[in-house]
Design an enzyme around this catalytic site. Structure first.
Site, short mmCIF file in Angstrom:
data_model
loop_
_atom_site.label_atom_id
_atom_site.label_comp_id
_atom_site.label_asym_id
_atom_site.label_seq_id
_atom_site.Cartn_x
_atom_site.Cartn_y
_atom_site.Cartn_z
N LYS A 87 43.10 71.20 80.69
CA LYS A 87 43.13 72.66 80.66
C LYS A 87 41.81 73.17 80.07
O LYS A 87 41.44 72.79 78.94
CB LYS A 87 44.32 73.11 79.80
CG LYS A 87 44.93 74.40 80.23
CD LYS A 87 46.24 74.58 79.50
CE LYS A 87 46.81 75.94 79.79
NZ LYS A 87 47.91 76.26 78.89
C1 E4P Z 1 50.27 78.42 79.44
O1 E4P Z 1 49.62 77.72 80.13
C2 E4P Z 1 49.72 79.49 78.59
O2 E4P Z 1 48.87 78.94 77.64
C3 E4P Z 1 50.85 80.25 77.98
O3 E4P Z 1 51.76 80.57 79.01
C4 E4P Z 1 50.43 81.47 77.21
O4 E4P Z 1 51.58 82.20 76.87
P1 E4P Z 1 51.62 83.35 75.76
O5 E4P Z 1 50.84 84.51 76.27
O6 E4P Z 1 53.08 83.66 75.63
O7 E4P Z 1 51.02 82.77 74.52
#
Ligand code: E4P
Length: 220
Positions: A87
């Site tokens: 990522k």
């Molecule tokens: C997933 O890949 C993201 O990092 C995550 O969904 C972010 O979510 P949030 O905005 O609830 O922190």
């Protein structure tokens, strides 16, 4: 449509896996921090644990913000397990890293995406997944689902292979809206996934079937 769970919590991942509908897991440094993991070694072990539960892609995020640091981390992470997806944030160095990793055949998930322009660049660089954060857009009175719609349509015009992974899901309704908008993947907290099962007519109908059975066929 693929279903990922958005957590680093082992119990929740096991529960989602037991439903038989789980295609993968996404994590980020904040989700990992919630699990009280201390030290890099413990973190790497945690990723392996997750990979051993789910037979699907597991996103692990780089912390470095420079190209060389990102590649070093990506190599460390992808050596952990074949299901690890790297990522990478959509910043200039991240874009270069995505291109490099994609050329090396390493899967990437481009994260922290908030605009169609960022989505185009990530697809051009060869990202495997693109993570638009819809909940965080809604939080600032913007329209997260509309962003998914726009990106799906742009990717469709040009035949980009990058999969749109709707992230930052806040509710069950978000999952449905992202499905309607054509997202390839939705990553959600467990509660939002379980919410898809709920309907009062299902509960009432089941109650009635059981009471009818018990008052006739099941009578002792
Ligand atoms: C997933 O890949 C993201 O990092 C995550 O969904 C972010 O979510 P949030 O905005 O609830 O922190």
């Amino acid at each position: 449509m693929k279903f990922f769970i958005d957590t680093a919590n082992i119990e929740q991942i096991k529960e989602a896996q037991s439903l038989g509908i789980l295609d993968g897991v996404t994590t980020n440094p904040s989700l990992v921090a919630k699990e009280g993991i201390v030290g890099r070694e413990a973190l790497l072990k945690h990723y392996v644990k997750i990979c051993n539960i789910v037979d699907g892609d597991v996103s692990a995020e780089v912390i470095a913000t420079d190209f060389n640091g990102m590649i070093k981390e990506a190599e460390e992470l992808s050596a952990l397990h074949p299901n690890i997806v790297i990522k990478v944030p959509i910043i200039k160095e991240g874009l270069k890293a995505i291109k490099y990793l994609s050329d090396m055949g390493i899967k990437t998930n481009c994260t922290l995406v908030f605009s169609p322009g960022q989505a185009i660049l990530a697809a051009k660089a060869g990202a495997t997944y693109l993570s638009p954060f819809i909940g965080r857009l809604d939080d600032i009175a913007s329209d997260g689902v509309d962003l998914i719609r726009k990106i799906v349509s742009i990717y469709g015009y040009y035949g980009f292979q990058t999969e749109v992974l709707a992230a930052s899901i806040r509710s069950t309704q978000h999952i449905i809206q992202c499905a309607e908008a054509g997202a390839d993947v939705v990553t959600s907290p467990l509660d939002s996934i379980l919410g898809l099962l709920k309907h009062p007519l299902t509960d009432l109908g089941l109650q009635k079937f059981l009471s009818d059975y018990n008052s006739t066929v099941g009578k002792k």
